[in-house]
Enzyme design. Structure first.
Site, short mmCIF file in Angstrom:
data_model
loop_
_atom_site.label_atom_id
_atom_site.label_comp_id
_atom_site.label_asym_id
_atom_site.label_seq_id
_atom_site.Cartn_x
_atom_site.Cartn_y
_atom_site.Cartn_z
N TYR A 40 0.83 -1.20 0.00
CA TYR A 40 0.00 0.00 0.00
C TYR A 40 0.86 1.25 0.00
CZ TYR A 40 0.86 0.85 5.01
OH TYR A 40 1.44 1.13 6.22
N LYS A 99 6.49 -1.95 1.89
CA LYS A 99 5.31 -1.35 2.54
C LYS A 99 4.14 -2.33 2.39
CE LYS A 99 3.10 3.14 3.22
NZ LYS A 99 3.17 3.22 4.66
N GLU A 141 12.31 2.11 14.44
CA GLU A 141 11.39 3.17 13.98
C GLU A 141 10.12 3.08 14.82
OE1 GLU A 141 9.92 2.53 9.96
OE2 GLU A 141 10.06 0.37 10.21
N LEU A 152 11.05 0.85 7.33
CA LEU A 152 10.46 1.35 6.08
C LEU A 152 11.16 2.67 5.75
CD1 LEU A 152 8.18 0.98 3.95
CD2 LEU A 152 6.95 2.72 5.24
N1 PLP Z 1 7.62 3.46 9.16
C1 PLP Z 1 6.49 2.74 9.15
C2 PLP Z 1 6.49 1.38 9.77
C3 PLP Z 1 5.33 3.25 8.58
O1 PLP Z 1 4.20 2.53 8.56
C4 PLP Z 1 5.36 4.57 8.03
C5 PLP Z 1 4.18 5.16 7.44
O2 PLP Z 1 3.11 4.60 7.44
C6 PLP Z 1 6.57 5.28 8.08
C7 PLP Z 1 7.68 4.70 8.64
C8 PLP Z 1 6.65 6.67 7.52
O3 PLP Z 1 6.64 6.62 6.11
P1 PLP Z 1 6.13 7.85 5.25
O4 PLP Z 1 6.94 9.03 5.66
O5 PLP Z 1 6.40 7.42 3.85
O6 PLP Z 1 4.68 8.03 5.55
#
Ligand code: PLP
Length: 281
Positions: free
Chosen positions: A33, A147, A180, A205
């Site tokens: 997603y 993702k 994270e 991620l």
């Molecule tokens: N890490 C995880 C596990 C996430 O689910 C998300 C966003 O949903 C992020 C980091 C941040 O990613 P982004 O800045 O692309 O929203």
């Protein structure tokens, strides 16, 4: 006004929109997603999001359900049909529908769902005062760089944090380092004034907001170090922060009920908030 969803070629009211029971997303969480922020009718950092979608699909050998240009048109159409200028766009692609069998089906057609909703961005209070996070073990799998819609460990962590009244869960790996958040990337400002965040790897991620923040920091002369940092280091840090598409950048002023620095957002994170706001103009 009823919300409209795009599902496999059709625009339908969200309440009646459906996916087959044997969709592999439902059976195996076999899909990926993206969440994209739209402000003033403009999807922000769209190319980066679509690049990441392509990488996630490639990692799972799912074929893109349509071209990038066609997908961009669906995104525009869904915004228009939902009459949204500020929104969070949600794109979900699964491997498609096939009789239940772990092995990838040969001829399943990927399913594509696109929805949009009104965003609830952080409050002025959260931006000005910062938020608290709670730490817990990182129970996720070994490919957090994809993702994936398989988010159970993230959901469990976030639930535990919510029950404790915290904005986010920070996940701690077996070496005692913060990987994270459950749905955001994590940062500290160390005693040399460096912005520190976990390096890109299969353990996190690669956030789109993270990539923007690091570029903005470097361009502004803020030293950036991509390396793991321990929970002890985070608790002793000068400043801390989290970032995601929907939370944007937020100061973290408490970790497990212990204040970070003097308990108020510090100069580096406040500067980054200003830079990120400017990026969104
Ligand atoms: N890490 C995880 C596990 C996430 O689910 C998300 C966003 O949903 C992020 C980091 C941040 O990613 P982004 O800045 O692309 O929203």
């Amino acid at each position: 006004m009823a919300r409209i969803a795009y599902v496999n070629g059709r625009y339908r009211p969200l309440a009646g929109a459906a996916i087959a029971i044997e969709d592999r997303g439902y059976q195996f969480a076999d899909g990926v997603y993206e969440v994209i922020k739209v402000l003033g009718g403009r999807a922000r950092d769209l190319d980066r999001h679509l690049d990441r979608l392509q990488r996630s699909l490639a990692a799972l050998a799912i074929s893109p359900p349509m071209s990038r240009a066609a997908l961009t048109s669906v995104l525009a159409e869904i915004l228009q049909r939902n009459r949204l200028r500020d929104a969070l766009l949600y794109i979900q692609v699964t491997r498609g529908t096939a009789p239940r069998n772990h092995v990838y089906p040969k001829d399943a057609k990927p399913s594509l769902v696109v929805t949009a909703r009104r965003p609830s961005f952080p409050s002025a209070k959260e931006r000005e005062e910062g938020v608290g996070v709670m730490t817990m073990p990182d129970l996720r799998w070994g490919r957090c760089d994809i993702k994936s819609i398989s988010l159970l460990a993230n959901v469990m962590a976030r639930q535990q944090a919510a029950v404790a009244g915290c904005r986010e869960a920070w996940l701690i790996d077996q070496a005692g380092c913060v990987t994270e958040g459950s749905a955001s990337n994590a940062y500290i400002v160390d005693h040399d004034g460096c912005l520190v965040t976990h390096p890109l790897s299969e353990r996190i991620l690669g956030g789109i907001t993270r990539s923007v923040i690091l570029e903005l920091a470097r361009a502004d002369g803020i030293p950036v170090v991509e390396r793991p940092f321990s929970l002890a280091e985070a608790q002793a840090a000068r400043e801390a922060a989290l970032s995601s598409t929907s939370s944007m950048l937020l100061p973290v002023t408490a970790i497990d009920d212990r204040s970070v620095g003097n308990g108020h957002p510090g100069t580096v994170v406040r500067r980054l908030l200003t830079l990120y706001d400017a990026h969104l103009q």
